[in-house]
Design a protein around this motif. Structure first.
Motif, PDB file in Angstrom:
ATOM      1  N   VAL A 219      40.217  32.796  47.174  1.00  0.00           N
ATOM      2  CA  VAL A 219      41.560  33.354  47.350  1.00  0.00           C
ATOM      3  C   VAL A 219      42.537  32.244  47.740  1.00  0.00           C
ATOM      4  O   VAL A 219      43.643  32.152  47.203  1.00  0.00           O
ATOM      5  CB  VAL A 219      41.560  34.490  48.394  1.00  0.00           C
ATOM      6  N   GLU A 220      42.124  31.386  48.652  1.00  0.00           N
ATOM      7  CA  GLU A 220      42.986  30.276  49.079  1.00  0.00           C
ATOM      8  C   GLU A 220      43.229  29.283  47.939  1.00  0.00           C
ATOM      9  O   GLU A 220      44.341  28.797  47.759  1.00  0.00           O
ATOM     10  CB  GLU A 220      42.401  29.572  50.301  1.00  0.00           C
ATOM     11  N   ASN A 221      42.185  28.984  47.170  1.00  0.00           N
ATOM     12  CA  ASN A 221      42.351  28.085  46.023  1.00  0.00           C
ATOM     13  C   ASN A 221      43.302  28.667  44.997  1.00  0.00           C
ATOM     14  O   ASN A 221      44.144  27.945  44.430  1.00  0.00           O
ATOM     15  CB  ASN A 221      41.007  27.779  45.363  1.00  0.00           C
ATOM     16  N   LEU A 222      43.194  29.940  44.741  1.00  0.00           N
ATOM     17  CA  LEU A 222      44.110  30.586  43.790  1.00  0.00           C
ATOM     18  C   LEU A 222      45.545  30.567  44.319  1.00  0.00           C
ATOM     19  O   LEU A 222      46.485  30.326  43.557  1.00  0.00           O
ATOM     20  CB  LEU A 222      43.652  32.021  43.504  1.00  0.00           C
ATOM     21  N   LYS A 223      45.691  30.802  45.614  1.00  0.00           N
ATOM     22  CA  LYS A 223      47.017  30.768  46.221  1.00  0.00           C
ATOM     23  C   LYS A 223      47.650  29.379  46.047  1.00  0.00           C
ATOM     24  O   LYS A 223      48.844  29.255  45.770  1.00  0.00           O
ATOM     25  CB  LYS A 223      46.935  31.110  47.712  1.00  0.00           C
ATOM     26  N   ASP A 224      46.828  28.335  46.180  1.00  0.00           N
ATOM     27  CA  ASP A 224      47.325  26.959  46.033  1.00  0.00           C
ATOM     28  C   ASP A 224      47.913  26.685  44.657  1.00  0.00           C
ATOM     29  O   ASP A 224      48.763  25.810  44.501  1.00  0.00           O
ATOM     30  CB  ASP A 224      46.201  25.943  46.303  1.00  0.00           C
TER      31      ASP A 224
ATOM     32  N   ALA B 272      48.393  35.042  43.298  1.00  0.00           N
ATOM     33  CA  ALA B 272      48.104  35.913  44.435  1.00  0.00           C
ATOM     34  C   ALA B 272      46.793  36.642  44.180  1.00  0.00           C
ATOM     35  O   ALA B 272      46.539  37.117  43.070  1.00  0.00           O
ATOM     36  CB  ALA B 272      49.232  36.920  44.630  1.00  0.00           C
ATOM     37  N   ALA B 273      45.949  36.707  45.180  1.00  0.00           N
ATOM     38  CA  ALA B 273      44.658  37.375  45.038  1.00  0.00           C
ATOM     39  C   ALA B 273      44.267  38.013  46.354  1.00  0.00           C
ATOM     40  O   ALA B 273      44.753  37.634  47.423  1.00  0.00           O
ATOM     41  CB  ALA B 273      43.589  36.383  44.600  1.00  0.00           C
ATOM     42  N   GLU B 274      43.392  38.979  46.274  1.00  0.00           N
ATOM     43  CA  GLU B 274      42.860  39.647  47.450  1.00  0.00           C
ATOM     44  C   GLU B 274      41.350  39.769  47.280  1.00  0.00           C
ATOM     45  O   GLU B 274      40.877  40.129  46.196  1.00  0.00           O
ATOM     46  CB  GLU B 274      43.480  41.046  47.573  1.00  0.00           C
TER      47      GLU B 274
ATOM     48  N   GLY C   6      31.953  49.881  37.407  1.00  0.00           N
ATOM     49  CA  GLY C   6      32.913  50.290  36.383  1.00  0.00           C
ATOM     50  C   GLY C   6      33.738  49.141  35.842  1.00  0.00           C
ATOM     51  O   GLY C   6      34.610  49.335  34.993  1.00  0.00           O
ATOM     52  N   GLY C   7      33.490  47.926  36.327  1.00  0.00           N
ATOM     53  CA  GLY C   7      34.239  46.770  35.851  1.00  0.00           C
ATOM     54  C   GLY C   7      35.701  46.787  36.278  1.00  0.00           C
ATOM     55  O   GLY C   7      36.557  46.202  35.623  1.00  0.00           O
ATOM     56  N   GLN C   8      36.001  47.449  37.388  1.00  0.00           N
ATOM     57  CA  GLN C   8      37.375  47.576  37.866  1.00  0.00           C
ATOM     58  C   GLN C   8      37.738  46.415  38.797  1.00  0.00           C
ATOM     59  O   GLN C   8      38.044  46.597  39.967  1.00  0.00           O
ATOM     60  CB  GLN C   8      37.562  48.919  38.574  1.00  0.00           C
ATOM     61  N   PHE C   9      37.703  45.219  38.244  1.00  0.00           N
ATOM     62  CA  PHE C   9      38.036  44.022  39.008  1.00  0.00           C
ATOM     63  C   PHE C   9      38.453  42.944  38.025  1.00  0.00           C
ATOM     64  O   PHE C   9      38.134  43.008  36.839  1.00  0.00           O
ATOM     65  CB  PHE C   9      36.840  43.547  39.855  1.00  0.00           C
ATOM     66  N   ASP C  10      39.171  41.964  38.521  1.00  0.00           N
ATOM     67  CA  ASP C  10      39.577  40.843  37.674  1.00  0.00           C
ATOM     68  C   ASP C  10      38.566  39.711  37.715  1.00  0.00           C
ATOM     69  O   ASP C  10      38.348  39.018  36.732  1.00  0.00           O
ATOM     70  CB  ASP C  10      40.956  40.320  38.104  1.00  0.00           C
ATOM     71  N   LEU C  11      37.987  39.499  38.876  1.00  0.00           N
ATOM     72  CA  LEU C  11      37.004  38.439  39.055  1.00  0.00           C
ATOM     73  C   LEU C  11      35.982  38.936  40.053  1.00  0.00           C
ATOM     74  O   LEU C  11      36.337  39.333  41.159  1.00  0.00           O
ATOM     75  CB  LEU C  11      37.688  37.165  39.578  1.00  0.00           C
TER      76      LEU C  11
END
Length: 147
Positions: A12-17, A21-23, A36-41
């Motif tokens: 999450v921090e690496n993506l923010k850099d 935005a990620a959670e 159900g595959g309800q996620f991005d990563l």
């Protein structure tokens, strides 16, 4: 699971850099979101060392595997894997494993984000502890209080 929360926080921090935005949301293997595959990563870990056979982990990428949470599907990969699981010749298995790895890499089916560290410590009050190289299965009937 294990240090997945630490790895997810770092991601999450690496993506923010880089401006994304990620959670990090923890899932269990039984969660509807994950299955159900309800996620991005999605991030997870799998036991692979105890078998000593790459077919174990390569099976996770077959279309019908219940642990294929990303729903990766490649008919060529599936066909080669089906050949692998019935092949006993070592040289032929090595060739098939190489083909599967190449397909998975070329398709960017998964990526390895890291490995966790694990420590085991013992003191003079415990005997019979053996730390095998195959993950965390070190708790055995041999562990006893020291006399």
């Amino acid at each position: 699971n294990r240090q997945m929360d630490v790895m997810a926080s770092a991601l999450v921090e690496n993506l923010k850099d880089i401006g994304i935005a990620a959670e990090a949301i923890p899932f269990t293997a039984q969660s509807d979101e994950l299955n159900g595959g309800q996620f991005d990563l999605g991030s997870g870990n799998f036991m692979i060392i105890p078998t000593g056979d790459p077919a174990n982990i390569l099976g996770y990428l077959t279309t019908t595997n219940v642990n294929n949470y990303g729903h990766y599907s490649n008919p060529e990969y599936d066909a080669i894997y089906e050949e692998l699981v019935v092949t006993m010749d070592t040289a032929k298995r090595k060739e098939l494993i190489g083909k599967l790895q190449k397909i998975a890499n070329d398709d960017a089916a998964v990526f390895v984000g890291g490995y966790f560290n694990f420590n085991i410590c013992g003191g003079p009050s415990v005997t019979g502890v053996h730390n095998p190289t195959c993950d965390y299965y070190w708790v055995t009937a041999d562990i006893k209080p020291a006399q």
